[in-house]
Motif scaffolding. Structure first.
Motif, PDB file in Angstrom:
ATOM      1  N   ARG A 121       0.852  -1.182   0.000  1.00 35.26           N
ATOM      2  CA  ARG A 121       0.000   0.000   0.000  1.00 35.26           C
ATOM      3  C   ARG A 121       0.891   1.236   0.000  1.00 35.26           C
ATOM      4  NH1 ARG A 121      -5.422  -0.617   1.741  1.00 35.26           N
ATOM      5  NH2 ARG A 121      -5.964  -2.815   2.045  1.00 35.26           N
ATOM      6  N   PHE A 122       0.398   2.313  -0.602  1.00 32.86           N
ATOM      7  CA  PHE A 122       1.163   3.562  -0.640  1.00 32.86           C
ATOM      8  C   PHE A 122       0.228   4.739  -0.428  1.00 32.86           C
ATOM      9  CE2 PHE A 122       2.654   7.320  -2.992  1.00 32.86           C
ATOM     10  CZ  PHE A 122       3.869   7.524  -2.362  1.00 32.86           C
ATOM     11  N   ALA A 123       0.693   5.695   0.382  1.00 31.00           N
ATOM     12  CA  ALA A 123      -0.068   6.926   0.605  1.00 31.00           C
ATOM     13  C   ALA A 123       0.908   8.057   0.866  1.00 31.00           C
ATOM     14  CB  ALA A 123      -1.034   6.770   1.778  1.00 31.00           C
ATOM     15  N   ALA A 124       0.451   9.273   0.588  1.00 30.83           N
ATOM     16  CA  ALA A 124       1.265  10.463   0.823  1.00 30.83           C
ATOM     17  C   ALA A 124       0.363  11.600   1.271  1.00 30.83           C
ATOM     18  CB  ALA A 124       2.027  10.851  -0.445  1.00 30.83           C
ATOM     19  N   ILE A 125       0.861  12.423   2.188  1.00 30.80           N
ATOM     20  CA  ILE A 125       0.119  13.591   2.658  1.00 30.80           C
ATOM     21  C   ILE A 125       1.083  14.767   2.756  1.00 30.80           C
ATOM     22  CG2 ILE A 125      -1.547  12.208   3.963  1.00 30.80           C
ATOM     23  CD1 ILE A 125      -0.024  13.066   6.529  1.00 30.80           C
ATOM     24  N   PRO A 126       0.565  15.998   2.703  1.00 26.61           N
ATOM     25  CA  PRO A 126       1.446  17.157   2.914  1.00 26.61           C
ATOM     26  C   PRO A 126       2.026  17.133   4.328  1.00 26.61           C
ATOM     27  CG  PRO A 126      -0.661  17.815   1.961  1.00 26.61           C
ATOM     28  CD  PRO A 126      -0.817  16.385   2.380  1.00 26.61           C
ATOM     29  N   TYR A 127       3.266  17.566   4.465  1.00 28.44           N
ATOM     30  CA  TYR A 127       3.900  17.623   5.783  1.00 28.44           C
ATOM     31  C   TYR A 127       3.453  18.880   6.509  1.00 28.44           C
ATOM     32  CZ  TYR A 127       7.475  17.954   9.407  1.00 28.44           C
ATOM     33  OH  TYR A 127       8.121  18.065  10.603  1.00 28.44           O
ATOM     34  N   ARG A 128       2.956  18.718   7.727  1.00 32.80           N
ATOM     35  CA  ARG A 128       2.469  19.844   8.521  1.00 32.80           C
ATOM     36  C   ARG A 128       3.167  19.920   9.882  1.00 32.80           C
ATOM     37  NH1 ARG A 128      -2.218  17.293   6.443  1.00 32.80           N
ATOM     38  NH2 ARG A 128      -3.172  18.466   4.710  1.00 32.80           N
ATOM     39  N   GLY A 129       4.396  19.448   9.931  1.00 32.30           N
ATOM     40  CA  GLY A 129       5.162  19.536  11.165  1.00 32.30           C
ATOM     41  C   GLY A 129       5.043  18.333  12.078  1.00 32.30           C
ATOM     42  N   GLU A 130       4.434  17.245  11.600  1.00 37.12           N
ATOM     43  CA  GLU A 130       4.275  16.063  12.446  1.00 37.12           C
ATOM     44  C   GLU A 130       5.621  15.429  12.786  1.00 37.12           C
ATOM     45  OE1 GLU A 130       0.746  16.075   9.504  1.00 37.12           O
ATOM     46  OE2 GLU A 130       2.917  16.429   9.442  1.00 37.12           O
ATOM     47  N   ASN A 131       5.711  14.889  13.967  1.00 43.12           N
ATOM     48  CA  ASN A 131       6.864  14.084  14.376  1.00 43.12           C
ATOM     49  C   ASN A 131       6.392  12.640  14.439  1.00 43.12           C
ATOM     50  OD1 ASN A 131       8.991  12.747  15.551  1.00 43.12           O
ATOM     51  ND2 ASN A 131       9.207  14.128  17.286  1.00 43.12           N
ATOM     52  N   LEU A 132       6.690  11.861  13.422  1.00 41.43           N
ATOM     53  CA  LEU A 132       6.160  10.504  13.329  1.00 41.43           C
ATOM     54  C   LEU A 132       6.759   9.557  14.356  1.00 41.43           C
ATOM     55  CD1 LEU A 132       5.107  11.774  10.686  1.00 41.43           C
ATOM     56  CD2 LEU A 132       5.333   9.526   9.635  1.00 41.43           C
ATOM     57  N   ALA A 133       7.847   9.981  15.014  1.00 42.96           N
ATOM     58  CA  ALA A 133       8.362   9.175  16.110  1.00 42.96           C
ATOM     59  C   ALA A 133       7.432   9.235  17.320  1.00 42.96           C
ATOM     60  CB  ALA A 133       9.750   9.663  16.511  1.00 42.96           C
ATOM     61  N   MET A 134       6.556  10.254  17.360  1.00 46.11           N
ATOM     62  CA  MET A 134       5.652  10.447  18.493  1.00 46.11           C
ATOM     63  C   MET A 134       4.195  10.214  18.127  1.00 46.11           C
ATOM     64  SD  MET A 134       7.435  13.867  20.100  1.00 46.11           S
ATOM     65  CE  MET A 134       6.385  13.825  21.565  1.00 46.11           C
ATOM     66  N   GLN A 135       3.847  10.449  16.863  1.00 49.67           N
ATOM     67  CA  GLN A 135       2.461  10.256  16.458  1.00 49.67           C
ATOM     68  C   GLN A 135       2.394   9.842  14.995  1.00 49.67           C
ATOM     69  OE1 GLN A 135       0.230  13.919  16.492  1.00 49.67           O
ATOM     70  NE2 GLN A 135       1.829  15.085  15.468  1.00 49.67           N
ATOM     71  N   PHE A 136       1.441   8.977  14.701  1.00 45.20           N
ATOM     72  CA  PHE A 136       1.191   8.566  13.322  1.00 45.20           C
ATOM     73  C   PHE A 136      -0.098   9.250  12.889  1.00 45.20           C
ATOM     74  CE2 PHE A 136      -0.144   5.445  10.018  1.00 45.20           C
ATOM     75  CZ  PHE A 136       0.982   5.542   9.215  1.00 45.20           C
ATOM     76  N   PRO A 137      -0.023  10.192  11.943  1.00 39.64           N
ATOM     77  CA  PRO A 137      -1.202  10.990  11.589  1.00 39.64           C
ATOM     78  C   PRO A 137      -2.392  10.129  11.180  1.00 39.64           C
ATOM     79  CG  PRO A 137       0.778  11.872  10.556  1.00 39.64           C
ATOM     80  CD  PRO A 137       1.155  10.544  11.145  1.00 39.64           C
ATOM     81  N   ASN A 138      -3.554  10.455  11.735  1.00 40.51           N
ATOM     82  CA  ASN A 138      -4.755   9.713  11.383  1.00 40.51           C
ATOM     83  C   ASN A 138      -5.075   9.844   9.903  1.00 40.51           C
ATOM     84  OD1 ASN A 138      -6.990   8.055  12.420  1.00 40.51           O
ATOM     85  ND2 ASN A 138      -8.286   9.768  11.803  1.00 40.51           N
ATOM     86  N   GLU A 139      -4.728  10.999   9.312  1.00 41.95           N
ATOM     87  CA  GLU A 139      -4.937  11.195   7.884  1.00 41.95           C
ATOM     88  C   GLU A 139      -4.157  10.169   7.075  1.00 41.95           C
ATOM     89  OE1 GLU A 139      -4.304  14.699   4.473  1.00 41.95           O
ATOM     90  OE2 GLU A 139      -3.660  15.027   6.541  1.00 41.95           O
TER      91      GLU A 139
END
Length: 247
Positions: free
Chosen positions: A110-128
């Motif tokens: 599976r592949f997905a991409a979203i605009p970066y809005r300052g998320e820190n993926l080490a701390m949270q995985f965006p629900n989007e």
């Protein structure tokens, strides 16, 4: 007497086969290995598989595909060892799409991409991002990816620690059983002519000193990854990366 491991004649091409043999030989042991006190979360098969997957995937990419057009300056380049092999890797990984590759299996990646809005993926995985991956469009998006983008995303994630464990519902939650691996990468803006007019070689290259523009993620289940590694190493052999060693 100490037993010595045979030295590979083509490190980047033989070691993936050896790692797959280790998976076959030791999978039962991994199924019986647990983090002490966290047995309910399942065995360490995901960790074992990820450890073996890293050299299986990255070594052929790094030593063959990545040196395309740079043969004169590459210091760990296996392309000259077999021109036919180099051409086959270029045909599949550089010029084709993931869904056309012999190692691709429908319904796995599976592949997905979203605009970066300052998320820190080490701390949270965006629900989007989780929702985008759960959509069936993510399957088609992966199949339609240029194989070069797929290999670049995967290689970057493995080389730079961009890997997350997701549970069966696609959440990255501590204390939940891992069933899927997510491989994370980012797209950075290009150097602009206006900002770097005095440095022509930078133009068109990615500027990693700035925040990324986009977050990209490839995901696959643990079982899917195991099946993929079998097909990937099989493709390497069919392509001659392993079979031509005796030539």
């Amino acid at each position: 007497m100490e037993k010595l491991m045979g030295t590979p004649s083509r490190y980047g091409l033989e070691v993936p086969e050896r790692c797959l043999q280790l998976i076959h030989a030791l999978w039962g042991e991994a199924e019986r290995a647990y983090v002490r006190g966290q047995e309910a979360l399942g065995p360490l098969t995901t960790t074992f598989l990820l450890g073996m997957a890293t050299p299986i995937i990255t070594l052929p990419i790094e030593r063959v595909e990545r040196h395309r057009g740079k043969e004169d300056i590459a210091y760990l380049n296996e392309r000259p060892l077999d021109e036919w092999v180099a051409n086959e890797v270029d045909r599949v990984l550089v010029k084709g799409r993931l869904g056309q590759a012999a190692f691709f299996e429908e319904g796995q990646w599976r592949f997905a991409a979203i605009p970066y809005r300052g998320e820190n993926l080490a701390m949270q995985f965006p629900n989007e991002l989780r929702e985008a991956l759960s959509n069936d469009d993510a399957l088609a998006a992966a199949a339609n990816l240029p194989a070069s983008q797929w290999s670049s995303c995967l290689r970057n994630a493995l080389a730079h620690g961009g890997v997350l464990y997701l549970d069966r519902d696609g959440y990255h939650e501590h204390g939940q059983r891992a069933e899927t691996l997510a491989f994370l990468s980012a797209r950075y803006p290009k150097y602009s002519m206006e900002e770097y007019a005095d440095c022509a070689p930078l133009h068109g290259k990615r500027d990693t000193s700035k925040p990324p523009e986009q977050l990209m993620v490839l995901s696959i289940s643990e079982r899917g990854l195991l099946c993929f590694l079998e097909r990937w190493v099989g493709w390497l052999g069919q392509s001659g990366l392993a079979q031509r060693l005796a030539a």
